[in-house]
Motif scaffolding. Structure first.
Motif, PDB file in Angstrom:
ATOM      1  N   ALA A  11       0.829  -1.211   0.000  1.00 41.66           N
ATOM      2  CA  ALA A  11       0.000   0.000   0.000  1.00 41.66           C
ATOM      3  C   ALA A  11       0.864   1.263   0.000  1.00 41.66           C
ATOM      4  O   ALA A  11       0.566   2.223  -0.724  1.00 41.66           O
ATOM      5  CB  ALA A  11      -0.936   0.002   1.210  1.00 41.66           C
ATOM      6  N   LEU A  12       1.937   1.258   0.777  1.00 40.20           N
ATOM      7  CA  LEU A  12       2.808   2.432   0.832  1.00 40.20           C
ATOM      8  C   LEU A  12       3.559   2.635  -0.481  1.00 40.20           C
ATOM      9  O   LEU A  12       3.682   3.764  -0.962  1.00 40.20           O
ATOM     10  CB  LEU A  12       3.800   2.315   1.995  1.00 40.20           C
ATOM     11  CG  LEU A  12       3.198   2.424   3.391  1.00 40.20           C
ATOM     12  CD1 LEU A  12       4.255   2.132   4.450  1.00 40.20           C
ATOM     13  CD2 LEU A  12       2.561   3.778   3.615  1.00 40.20           C
ATOM     14  N   ILE A  13       4.045   1.549  -1.055  1.00 45.14           N
ATOM     15  CA  ILE A  13       4.759   1.670  -2.330  1.00 45.14           C
ATOM     16  C   ILE A  13       3.802   2.118  -3.433  1.00 45.14           C
ATOM     17  O   ILE A  13       4.079   3.062  -4.172  1.00 45.14           O
ATOM     18  CB  ILE A  13       5.460   0.353  -2.709  1.00 45.14           C
ATOM     19  CG1 ILE A  13       6.619   0.079  -1.753  1.00 45.14           C
ATOM     20  CG2 ILE A  13       5.970   0.404  -4.156  1.00 45.14           C
ATOM     21  CD1 ILE A  13       7.257  -1.306  -1.909  1.00 45.14           C
ATOM     22  N   GLY A  14       2.663   1.447  -3.552  1.00 45.49           N
ATOM     23  CA  GLY A  14       1.692   1.791  -4.589  1.00 45.49           C
ATOM     24  C   GLY A  14       1.100   3.178  -4.403  1.00 45.49           C
ATOM     25  O   GLY A  14       1.025   3.975  -5.343  1.00 45.49           O
ATOM     26  N   ALA A  17       3.842   5.837  -4.982  1.00 44.03           N
ATOM     27  CA  ALA A  17       4.141   5.982  -6.413  1.00 44.03           C
ATOM     28  C   ALA A  17       3.038   6.750  -7.124  1.00 44.03           C
ATOM     29  O   ALA A  17       3.307   7.648  -7.931  1.00 44.03           O
ATOM     30  CB  ALA A  17       4.339   4.612  -7.058  1.00 44.03           C
ATOM     31  N   ALA A  18       1.789   6.425  -6.812  1.00 48.97           N
ATOM     32  CA  ALA A  18       0.665   7.142  -7.428  1.00 48.97           C
ATOM     33  C   ALA A  18       0.702   8.613  -7.042  1.00 48.97           C
ATOM     34  O   ALA A  18       0.492   9.494  -7.885  1.00 48.97           O
ATOM     35  CB  ALA A  18      -0.661   6.511  -6.997  1.00 48.97           C
ATOM     36  N   GLY A  19       0.981   8.888  -5.783  1.00 49.80           N
ATOM     37  CA  GLY A  19       1.070  10.267  -5.324  1.00 49.80           C
ATOM     38  C   GLY A  19       2.169  11.043  -6.033  1.00 49.80           C
ATOM     39  O   GLY A  19       1.941  12.153  -6.513  1.00 49.80           O
ATOM     40  N   SER A  43       8.614   7.309 -10.210  1.00 48.16           N
ATOM     41  CA  SER A  43       7.657   7.455  -9.111  1.00 48.16           C
ATOM     42  C   SER A  43       7.731   6.271  -8.160  1.00 48.16           C
ATOM     43  O   SER A  43       7.735   6.449  -6.933  1.00 48.16           O
ATOM     44  CB  SER A  43       6.238   7.605  -9.656  1.00 48.16           C
ATOM     45  OG  SER A  43       6.123   8.780 -10.414  1.00 48.16           O
ATOM     46  N   PHE A  44       7.787   5.065  -8.702  1.00 45.03           N
ATOM     47  CA  PHE A  44       7.924   3.874  -7.856  1.00 45.03           C
ATOM     48  C   PHE A  44       9.244   3.906  -7.099  1.00 45.03           C
ATOM     49  O   PHE A  44       9.299   3.614  -5.903  1.00 45.03           O
ATOM     50  CB  PHE A  44       7.817   2.581  -8.681  1.00 45.03           C
ATOM     51  CG  PHE A  44       6.424   2.060  -8.768  1.00 45.03           C
ATOM     52  CD1 PHE A  44       5.860   1.340  -7.724  1.00 45.03           C
ATOM     53  CD2 PHE A  44       5.650   2.295  -9.888  1.00 45.03           C
ATOM     54  CE1 PHE A  44       4.559   0.871  -7.786  1.00 45.03           C
ATOM     55  CE2 PHE A  44       4.344   1.833  -9.978  1.00 45.03           C
ATOM     56  CZ  PHE A  44       3.803   1.117  -8.926  1.00 45.03           C
ATOM     57  N   SER A  67       4.548  16.598  -2.804  1.00 45.17           N
ATOM     58  CA  SER A  67       5.487  15.478  -2.910  1.00 45.17           C
ATOM     59  C   SER A  67       6.466  15.460  -1.749  1.00 45.17           C
ATOM     60  O   SER A  67       6.844  14.397  -1.257  1.00 45.17           O
ATOM     61  CB  SER A  67       6.262  15.532  -4.225  1.00 45.17           C
ATOM     62  OG  SER A  67       5.413  15.213  -5.296  1.00 45.17           O
ATOM     63  N   LYS A  68       6.877  16.644  -1.304  1.00 47.00           N
ATOM     64  CA  LYS A  68       7.753  16.699  -0.129  1.00 47.00           C
ATOM     65  C   LYS A  68       7.014  16.198   1.107  1.00 47.00           C
ATOM     66  O   LYS A  68       7.573  15.482   1.930  1.00 47.00           O
ATOM     67  CB  LYS A  68       8.274  18.121   0.097  1.00 47.00           C
ATOM     68  CG  LYS A  68       9.367  18.518  -0.875  1.00 47.00           C
ATOM     69  CD  LYS A  68       9.880  19.916  -0.582  1.00 47.00           C
ATOM     70  CE  LYS A  68      10.922  20.329  -1.619  1.00 47.00           C
ATOM     71  NZ  LYS A  68      11.350  21.731  -1.427  1.00 47.00           N
ATOM     72  N   MET A  69       5.735  16.569   1.219  1.00 49.62           N
ATOM     73  CA  MET A  69       4.928  16.097   2.345  1.00 49.62           C
ATOM     74  C   MET A  69       4.743  14.593   2.282  1.00 49.62           C
ATOM     75  O   MET A  69       4.870  13.894   3.300  1.00 49.62           O
ATOM     76  CB  MET A  69       3.579  16.815   2.354  1.00 49.62           C
ATOM     77  CG  MET A  69       2.713  16.477   3.524  1.00 49.62           C
ATOM     78  SD  MET A  69       3.500  17.028   5.044  1.00 49.62           S
ATOM     79  CE  MET A  69       2.423  16.318   6.236  1.00 49.62           C
TER      80      MET A  69
END
Length: 180
Positions: A11-14, A17-19, A43-44, A67-69
């Motif tokens: 979940a964190l990786i996916g 990456a989407a974010g 992104s991944f 993205s920094k957040m």
């Protein structure tokens, strides 16, 4: 335990990456000049590296605020127990999420993968997270005292990266003062 580690990690990786893809696709300093395939891979990679290695394929200083957040959230959570990654750890994060969800539903027990989580374990998870937040806030405050001109967002990023033993930087570290 293994199911929780794998599910939270996926979940964190996916999600990360989407974010990154959403927040950076139009950013000329990061993903905009890449092909669609390269953007997805970058992104991944960024999603994974925020929780472990500290390598980067894009300019961290050029990341957008969201993205920094997102990076800070991933660095704060970190890797899984038994790894050398820092952060509060994936299972601790999962327990806190389930504690909040069960509390909102009015349930007194936390059940994770059909197993009841001991209240002592939940208290430890809260203590670890609370201690990490307190240490992080103190570090951010100290550095902000002498280096406020570096920007609060950059200082937060650097402190979370250090706490999570990630090694990513927005490039301000050489410019910090005595208190850092």
């Amino acid at each position: 335990y293994s199911k929780t580690v794998l599910a939270v990690t996926a979940a964190l990786i996916g999600g990360g990456a989407a974010g990154f893809l959403i927040f950076e696709h139009a950013n000329p300093g990061t993903l905009q000049g890449l092909s669609p395939g390269e953007s997805v891979l970058a992104s991944f990679f960024q999603s994974v590296t925020c929780r472990t290695a500290g390598f980067n394929t894009v300019d961290i200083a050029a990341l957008t605020g969201p993205s920094k957040m997102l990076s800070c959230i991933l660095m704060f959570i970190g890797g899984s127990s038994g790894s050398t990654a820092g952060g509060i750890k994936t299972v601790t994060f999962a327990m806190l999420i389930f504690l909040v969800l069960n509390s909102l539903r009015g349930r007194s027990e936390v059940v994770l993968n059909r197993r009841r989580v001991n209240s002592r374990t939940l208290i430890k998870a809260i203590a670890v997270t609370g201690s990490a937040v307190a240490a992080l806030a103190f570090g951010i405050f100290l550095i902000s005292l002498s280096d406020a001109d570096l920007g609060c967002g950059n200082i937060i990023f650097e402190c979370v990266s250090a706490m999570g033993t990630v090694g990513l930087s927005t490039g301000i570290t050489p410019f910090t003062g005595v208190l850092s």
